[in-house]
Design an enzyme around this catalytic site. Structure first.
Site, PDB file in Angstrom:
ATOM      1  N   LYS B  72     -26.697  -7.117 -36.726  1.00 16.03           N
ATOM      2  CA  LYS B  72     -27.148  -8.668 -37.382  1.00 16.03           C
ATOM      3  C   LYS B  72     -27.618  -8.309 -36.105  1.00 16.03           C
ATOM      4  O   LYS B  72     -26.762  -8.403 -35.253  1.00 16.03           O
ATOM      5  CB  LYS B  72     -25.965  -9.366 -38.190  1.00 16.03           C
ATOM      6  CG  LYS B  72     -25.955 -10.300 -38.316  1.00 16.03           C
ATOM      7  CD  LYS B  72     -25.119 -11.486 -39.107  1.00 16.03           C
ATOM      8  CE  LYS B  72     -25.062 -12.243 -39.807  1.00 16.03           C
ATOM      9  NZ  LYS B  72     -24.189 -13.587 -40.613  1.00 16.03           N
ATOM     10  N   SER B 147     -25.471 -15.801 -44.910  1.00 17.30           N
ATOM     11  CA  SER B 147     -26.698 -15.643 -43.702  1.00 17.30           C
ATOM     12  C   SER B 147     -26.914 -14.099 -42.561  1.00 17.30           C
ATOM     13  O   SER B 147     -28.558 -14.456 -42.394  1.00 17.30           O
ATOM     14  CB  SER B 147     -26.097 -16.291 -41.920  1.00 17.30           C
ATOM     15  OG  SER B 147     -25.206 -15.542 -41.756  1.00 17.30           O
ATOM     16  N   SER B 171     -21.733 -15.144 -46.551  1.00 17.94           N
ATOM     17  CA  SER B 171     -22.954 -14.557 -45.646  1.00 17.94           C
ATOM     18  C   SER B 171     -23.061 -12.339 -45.475  1.00 17.94           C
ATOM     19  O   SER B 171     -24.289 -12.573 -45.076  1.00 17.94           O
ATOM     20  CB  SER B 171     -23.157 -15.469 -44.436  1.00 17.94           C
ATOM     21  OG  SER B 171     -22.894 -15.800 -44.253  1.00 17.94           O
TER      22      SER B 171
END
Lengths: 97, 479
Positions: B72, B147, B171
């Site tokens: 990420k 997210s 997330s």
């Protein structure tokens, strides 16, 4: 609960955000709706409840580290992403009017 | 991932070949998927060659050595741009690696690049990325969740074998559920936050995504453990997550919170989750009804606590030391103009909300009250865990929703995290496991398991038992 435009502007100023007139109106509505939802917390009696001020239980974190000098980030590396620099300092626009 | 590791061990494939194949898969699919913000092929190929050289010398570092993964874009990576999905960090190249990045590299894993995400990890659909949307591999018109949308989509689309994401209010678990992969949000303090761009410091936890429970367990074992550079990092030893993985579910007490099966839960999701609970009974587990009476207040408490912490953490983006700087003749104007240009609508909304909640006259009414409610939510779980070993329920009220469906209504978007947020507020470990497809929609549905503090091993064992019983999901049709 409804936030006034003045309150939105005051909070934006505290947060160092410059908002457009359109954003001010948008946030006025959206923040009011979110604060309305949050209002449901008032239904709970929390007078005798301690706040959860730390996410880790006591005893999970080790003792503080020994206070011994150790190398920190090299100044050249720390300055490498600076938008503007002067020598080993970050350069900023004028502070005093 | 285990097959890849075995093939690398047998020398039937090299890390270079695996990495080239993964890069080709990314090149073939990512124009449609949008999982990556940056692909770093040269670095990946160099790392793969180094891994092959180690293996040839007999120095392979374990099952992750030579395996293609991705990160990420919230994890600092030395020499590789890191943006947190925000324009305010466009082009920013960090001077050091996050601890989890260091640990994956030390294990020999080969990173292909940086993955798409909601700006500063604020969102449940990846639509708040300042760069591009990410699509769900099962249906490109739907969100992968957020997210960590890129992290879940990349694993589901077979671009890489595993990824790392972060979970502040769901997330990791929500995108894992939407994309049909396994995602683990560890106990707060289990995985170091050093070098992870901060959103809400008392809630943020990095964790793994894998196609299987074993893959997630392997990645978690590689990154977990004490880090002196994170003052909230626990000193507890890390369990061997693979050792007990096949221990089954016989005798396991599975707590079912009655509040999680009430109005708002979409019937197709409920059917799949109830199917998983029935499977646990077949496996010899005992279902126990538990109650989390304060969980319904979690979203409200979270949207005071997380924005309050975010408004403080995001104060650092002021144009002085890194990232965007707007042209201005005086300092205060430079701050305000930089932040106006650099932040997208969601960070601005949360900075506003957090600043309001912390401002003079409102602190006690909002932030302090929310912290007390947090205590009540934690107590609910403590009481539940007196009667059960894991708490099980849905991850999300619906399967993956359509791109664009909730973007204009932030409160509706926030309510997508209604089942995941309590676990963050209580600082407990949580896991999302695919538990079948939604009958009407053909989309994956996730089962959430929440565990006692630092008991990731039981969560993973319970998840593995169900995974073995159900068998794998079919490959996603969208890519």
């Amino acid at each position: 609960m409804s936030l006034s435009l003045e309150e939105v502007r005051r909070v934006a100023s505290l947060a160092r955000l410059r908002l457009s007139a359109e954003e001010e109106r948008l946030f006025q509505g959206q923040l009011s709706a979110i604060l309305d939802h949050v209002k449901q917390l008032e239904a709970l009696d929390v007078s005798a409840v301690e706040p959860m001020t730390h996410a880790l239980a006591q005893g999970e974190v080790g003792a503080l580290r020994p206070d011994e000098p150790a190398p920190s980030l090299d100044p050249e590396l720390a300055l490498a992403a600076a938008p503007a620099r002067e020598g080993t300092a970050f350069q900023v626009p004028r502070i005093i009017e | 991932m285990q097959e890849a590791a075995a093939a690398l061990d047998d020398r039937t494939v090299s890390s270079l070949e695996l990495t080239q194949a993964a890069l080709a898969r990314v090149a073939e699919t990512d124009g449609r998927l949008g999982a990556f913000l940056a692909v770093t092929p040269e670095r990946a190929l160099d790392a793969a060659r180094a891994s092959d050289a180690r293996r040839a010398r007999g120095d392979a570092r374990g099952p992750l050595d030579g395996v293609p993964v991705a990160l990420k874009d919230i994890f600092l990576t030395q020499g590789v741009p890191t943006t947190a999905g925000s324009r305010i960090l466009e082009g920013y190249v960090p001077p050091y690696d996050a601890t989890v990045v260091e640990r994956l590299q030390a294990a020999g894993a080969v990173s292909l690049g940086k993955l798409n995400m909601d700006e500063f990890a604020m969102g449940s659909s990846n639509e708040n990325s300042a760069y591009k949307p990410c699509h769900n591999p099962w249906d490109l018109a739907r969100t992968p969740g957020g997210s960590s949308g890129g992290s879940a989509a990349a694993v589901a689309a077979r671009q890489v074998f595993g990824t790392l994401g972060t979970d502040t209010g769901g997330s990791i678990r929500e995108p894992a559920a939407f994309c049909g992969v396994v995602g683990v949000k560890p106990t707060y303090g289990r995985v170091s936050r050093f070098g992870v761009i901060a959103f809400a410091s008392s809630l943020d936890q990095p964790g793994p995504f894998g196609k299987t429970v074993a893959d997630a367990a392997l990645l978690l074992g590689a990154v977990a453990g004490h880090d002196p550079r994170d003052a909230t990092s626990s000193t507890r030893p890390v369990d061997d997550y693979l050792a007990g993985l096949e221990g089954g579910a016989a005798g396991l007490r599975v707590g079912v919170p009655r509040e999680w099966f009430q109005e708002g839960l979409e019937p197709g999701v409920e059917r799949a989750v109830r199917g998983a609970l029935a499977a646990y009974e077949r496996l010899g587990a005992k279902l126990v009804e538990v109650s989390l009476p304060h969980a319904k207040y979690a979203v409200a408490a979270y949207y005071l606590i997380a924005p309050a912490e975010a408004s403080s953490n995001l104060a650092r983006y002021d144009g002085v030391r890194y990232g965007l700087r707007a042209k201005a003749s005086a300092l205060k104007e430079m701050y305000a103009e930089t932040r106006e240009q650099g932040f997208g609508p969601e960070p601005k909304r949360r900075i506003m909300l957090g600043t309001y909640a912390l401002s003079a006259g409102y602190y006690d009414a909002y932030y302090l009250r929310a912290q007390k409610v947090r205590t009540l939510i934690r107590r609910d779980f403590d009481e539940a865990f007196a009667r059960c070993d894991v708490v099980a329920g849905p991850v999300t009220p619906t399967a993956a929703f359509r791109l664009g469906e909730k973007v204009d209504d932030p409160l509706q978007m926030y309510l997508a995290d209604i089942y995941t947020i309590p676990c963050n507020l209580a600082a407990l470990p949580g896991l999302s496991l695919p538990c079948g497809l939604h009958e009407g929609q053909g989309l994956p549905v996730g089962l959430q398991l929440v565990g006692r503090p630092f008991d990731e091993a039981t969560l993973l064992r319970a998840a593995r038992a169900l995974e073995r019983e159900q068998g794998p999901l079919p490959a996603p049709a969208g890519v």
